[in-house]
Design an enzyme around this catalytic site. Structure first.
Site, mmCIF file in Angstrom:
data_model
loop_
_atom_site.group_PDB
_atom_site.id
_atom_site.type_symbol
_atom_site.label_atom_id
_atom_site.label_comp_id
_atom_site.label_asym_id
_atom_site.label_seq_id
_atom_site.Cartn_x
_atom_site.Cartn_y
_atom_site.Cartn_z
ATOM 1 N N ARG A 14 2.509 3.634 5.739
ATOM 2 C CA ARG A 14 1.612 3.853 4.602
ATOM 3 C C ARG A 14 1.105 5.291 4.524
ATOM 4 O O ARG A 14 1.008 5.875 3.441
ATOM 5 C CB ARG A 14 0.440 2.871 4.724
ATOM 6 C CG ARG A 14 -0.486 2.834 3.530
ATOM 7 C CD ARG A 14 -1.538 1.747 3.690
ATOM 8 N NE ARG A 14 -2.419 1.726 2.523
ATOM 9 C CZ ARG A 14 -2.162 1.047 1.423
ATOM 10 N NH1 ARG A 14 -1.069 0.319 1.332
ATOM 11 N NH2 ARG A 14 -3.007 1.092 0.408
ATOM 12 N N VAL B 234 -2.981 5.858 -5.354
ATOM 13 C CA VAL B 234 -2.411 4.843 -4.478
ATOM 14 C C VAL B 234 -3.417 3.700 -4.433
ATOM 15 O O VAL B 234 -4.568 3.892 -4.040
ATOM 16 C CB VAL B 234 -2.161 5.387 -3.062
ATOM 17 C CG1 VAL B 234 -1.590 4.280 -2.168
ATOM 18 C CG2 VAL B 234 -1.226 6.589 -3.093
ATOM 19 N N SER B 235 -3.000 2.529 -4.855
ATOM 20 C CA SER B 235 -3.923 1.398 -4.926
ATOM 21 C C SER B 235 -4.384 0.966 -3.543
ATOM 22 O O SER B 235 -3.711 1.208 -2.537
ATOM 23 C CB SER B 235 -3.253 0.212 -5.637
ATOM 24 O OG SER B 235 -2.939 0.526 -6.965
ATOM 25 N N ALA B 236 -5.521 0.303 -3.505
ATOM 26 C CA ALA B 236 -6.049 -0.230 -2.258
ATOM 27 C C ALA B 236 -5.056 -1.220 -1.648
ATOM 28 O O ALA B 236 -4.342 -1.926 -2.359
ATOM 29 C CB ALA B 236 -7.386 -0.915 -2.496
#
Length: 406
Positions: A42, A76-78
């Site tokens: 990530r 960038v989404s959670a």
């Protein structure tokens, strides 16, 4: 679980801890999604300098681009919402999947799930975002597994599809007909659907000529750009000190908004509902209820220094009725262990506006508080006779949404 505040915790430890938390919170429920989260690094898809603890936070979104006014237009989404949306999409190996809104990380997760026999197409309207996503995917071993294209998804993706699943990662005011034409007959579309300024990420499955919801999640996203965008209409209410309260309407703007001129200089009134909630308990569905059943509903942003500023930080919802404006408020209840909902209001018709809001708080308490609604999307030209008799309907550009609350 690794301590994310420890300087000794490395990416692998943090990744494992995040997946454990996502499973414990019910955001990851299948082995396929779990394996993708354990495998994809990530941190490599984050902007340079992003702290590892932020990259691997449960609910941290990370902005990757802002416009000239400083407004986030790509992020960038959670982690929790990425995991939840992947579960909502019901992905399996071998599928062909479209992602709308590129960033690289989510496409890598999808590629891991659909495997080498699957196909992933990711599109974005911004060439700079596409270049960044393509570069990140190439450097991390996904360049041959994900095709990244510049496209306005409102018009579909020529030469691609049909898709088993479409995952939209930007706030969508409507469902583009071009995307539905590229969705397989039993396909799934997952998108953050904006309904009168309140967003829910809904998983829909195609059912003949319409869509039926299978799941729902609370989340917020940067708004869609291009021909599918739908900007709010914003009105300013100045207070006596020259500061402003901004009222944003997604649709259904009340007539004669000029009647609110000077209302913040009037005496404030309030009304209370008798409806209470314990501290720490979510009442997100109250916001959704307002969006559907409270005419004149709006979102509020108050300048610092206004009377509303402190209260509006957590309850940014209001209503306009005639020459009255009211907003959601709370006061201590349950012997300090909770709060009671009510409304505070301004203007000659402030009591009318407050009464309308309180009435819907009470209706939510009776009907919507303990049940999750289901949604339908009915494109223009579909057979609307199938809309449930007890459903409420909201008009969109290309169709209507129905909501049924058990």
């Amino acid at each position: 679980m690794a301590d994310i505040h420890s300087s000794a915790a490395g990416p692998g430890d943090l990744r494992a801890a995040l997946v454990d938390e996502l499973r414990a919170q019910g955001k990851i429920t299948t082995a396929l999604v779990e394996a993708s989260f354990r495998r994809v690094p990530r941190e490599r898809f984050m902007p340079t300098g992003t702290d590892l603890a932020v990259a691997y936070g449960f609910d941290n979104s990370v902005v990757t681009k802002r416009d000239e006014h400083g407004v986030a237009i790509s992020s960038v989404s959670a982690a929790y919402i990425q995991a939840r949306m992947l579960e909502q999409a019901q992905l399996r190996p071998g599928m062909t999947v479209l992602e709308v809104g590129s960033g690289g990380l989510n496409a890598a997760y999808i590629a891991e799930i659909v495997g080498p026999q699957g196909r992933v197409v990711s599109v974005d309207i911004d060439p700079e975002v596409v270049d960044r996503a393509a570069g990140l995917l190439e450097r991390n071993g996904y360049g041959s597994r994900v095709r990244v294209l510049v496209a306005d998804a409102e018009h579909g993706v020529p030469g691609e599809g049909p898709f088993d699943a479409i995952i939209v990662t930007v706030g969508a005011w409507d469902v583009a007909p071009a995307l539905l034409r590229q969705l397989k007959q039993d396909g799934v579309v997952v998108l953050p659907l904006v309904m009168n300024a309140v967003t829910r990420t809904i998983g829909f499955r195609r059912d003949a000529d319409h869509l039926v919801s299978t799941s729902m999640e609370v989340a917020g996203f940067v708004p869609m750009q291009g021909d599918g965008s739908h900007p709010d209409r914003v009105f300013l209410l100045p207070d006596p000190n020259g500061r402003n309260v901004r009222l944003s309407f997604d649709s259904g703007v009340p007539a004669e908004m000029s009647r609110l001129d000077g209302v913040l200089a009037t005496a404030r009134t309030e009304r209370w509902s008798g409806v209470t909630i314990s501290n720490g308990v979510s009442f997100a569905d109250l916001h959704l209820w307002f969006a559907w059943f409270l005419p004149g509903f709006c979102r509020i942003v108050a300048d610092e220094g206004t009377e509303l500023a402190a209260e509006r930080r957590w309850f940014p919802f209001g209503v306009v009725r005639e020459a009255g404006f009211a907003y959601l408020a709370v006061r201590p209840a349950l012997d300090g262990e909770g709060v009671e909902f009510g409304a505070r209001a301004y203007g000659p018709d402030g009591e009318v506006a407050a009464a309308a809001m309180v009435e819907q708080v009470q209706a939510w308490d009776r009907t919507g508080r303990h049940a999750e609604p289901t949604f339908g999307y009915w494109p223009t030209g579909s057979d609307h006779s199938g809309i449930p008799a007890d459903a409420a309907v909201m008009a969109k550009t290309h169709g209507v949404i129905s909501i049924s609350w058990p």
